[in-house]
Scaffold this motif. Sequence first.
Motif, PDB file in Angstrom:
ATOM      1  N   UNK A   1       0.744  -1.204  -0.197  1.00  0.00           N
ATOM      2  CA  UNK A   1      -0.060   0.068  -0.034  1.00  0.00           C
ATOM      3  C   UNK A   1       0.829   1.067  -0.105  1.00  0.00           C
ATOM      4  N   UNK A   2       0.775   2.256  -0.982  1.00  0.00           N
ATOM      5  CA  UNK A   2       1.301   3.290  -0.915  1.00  0.00           C
ATOM      6  C   UNK A   2       0.504   4.481  -1.052  1.00  0.00           C
ATOM      7  N   UNK A   3       0.851   5.412  -0.277  1.00  0.00           N
ATOM      8  CA  UNK A   3      -0.225   6.649   0.075  1.00  0.00           C
ATOM      9  C   UNK A   3       0.385   7.619  -0.642  1.00  0.00           C
ATOM     10  N   UNK A   4       1.736   7.852  -0.395  1.00  0.00           N
ATOM     11  CA  UNK A   4       2.394   8.941  -0.982  1.00  0.00           C
ATOM     12  C   UNK A   4       3.720   8.519  -1.605  1.00  0.00           C
ATOM     13  N   UNK A   5       4.339   9.353  -2.716  1.00  0.00           N
ATOM     14  CA  UNK A   5       5.401   9.335  -3.266  1.00  0.00           C
ATOM     15  C   UNK A   5       6.324  10.857  -2.868  1.00  0.00           C
ATOM     16  N   UNK A   6       7.411  10.563  -2.165  1.00  0.00           N
ATOM     17  CA  UNK A   6       8.131  11.854  -1.799  1.00  0.00           C
ATOM     18  C   UNK A   6       9.504  11.650  -2.564  1.00  0.00           C
ATOM     19  N   UNK A   7       9.509  12.538  -3.514  1.00  0.00           N
ATOM     20  CA  UNK A   7      10.749  12.267  -4.273  1.00  0.00           C
ATOM     21  C   UNK A   7      11.601  13.688  -4.145  1.00  0.00           C
TER      22      UNK A   7
END
Length: 332
Positions: free
Chosen positions: A232-238
């Motif tokens: 489960x991925x809720x946010x991608x912080x790059x």
Amino acid sequence: MKRKKNLLSIMMVFMIAVLTAGCGSQPSAAPSAEGSQQGQGSAANSDKIVIGAALPDFDDKWLSYLQDGMKQYEATQENVEVIYVDAMNDASKQLSQIENFIQQQVDAIVMVPVDTTSAPNMVEKANAANVPIVVVNRQYEGVEKATAYVGSESIKAGLMQMEEVAKLLDGKGNIVIMNGQMGHEAQIKRTEGNKQIIDKYPEMQVVLEGTGEWDRAKGMALMENWLQTGKQIDAVVSNNDEMAIGAIMALEAAGKLEHVIVAGIDATPDALEYVKSGQLKVTVFQNATGQGKGGLETAIKAAKGEQVEQFNWIPYELVTKENVEEYIKKWQ
């Protein structure tokens, strides 16, 4: 008769003197290619200030904007020439370029280091040759030994970015972090800032972390791999916008973009269009042209012998859909 002989003798001596002087004077030699190159610095031309600009990668999109900022400022200056060189992300190549600048007797050097490990040696070489050197964008331990530093505090970008993401997630969710090139100051500090904020929220956690090396295609490939894990991925912080755009492309292809918050840093023109469309929820404006201008301006002052500030900070600014138009105008 004797007077005629004396007069003839005097005339002969005079002619011999003239001929001897003519033979002794040689025409000025044309400068060799090496001499011409050496003469680019102040030792040969006191009227022109020559600055060597050592950049890590001409193909990097964000760094191309930084170089544009330098060129724009250069165009406003009289009797200033900037020599731009590309290290192609090779630290040993950049060291050689710095050594060449020193040999050419440039008046000052502007350097964006390939990496923060090799940078101190390059600064040391410039200092030993009494050539002012201004480090731009990438900070490292010991940077105060350079003539000056111009840039932004990377940790603040990570803090600002993650604070906004936490707000959008209501303080809970699974986070994946896309790192830039490992070991770069921006990668280390932006990620550190991210994690400082995450640690404040018991219901937020980092479930995956990897590097996309600042690159859009690599960011896309990394996101595709993460999607295959089933987590489960809720946010991608790059760490930057290019990798964030790559993540958006992978999420969109998988039909999952609307369920994931994506955040980047830099606020490049491409990224701002994604913010405007709502696909990129957050970015942080890092003023590339401002850093380029500031770096060159500081180097010129140092070349003239003027006093310069040791640290010259260019602040970060948060960008969301609400204020994106303001930042789009900055690039026009």
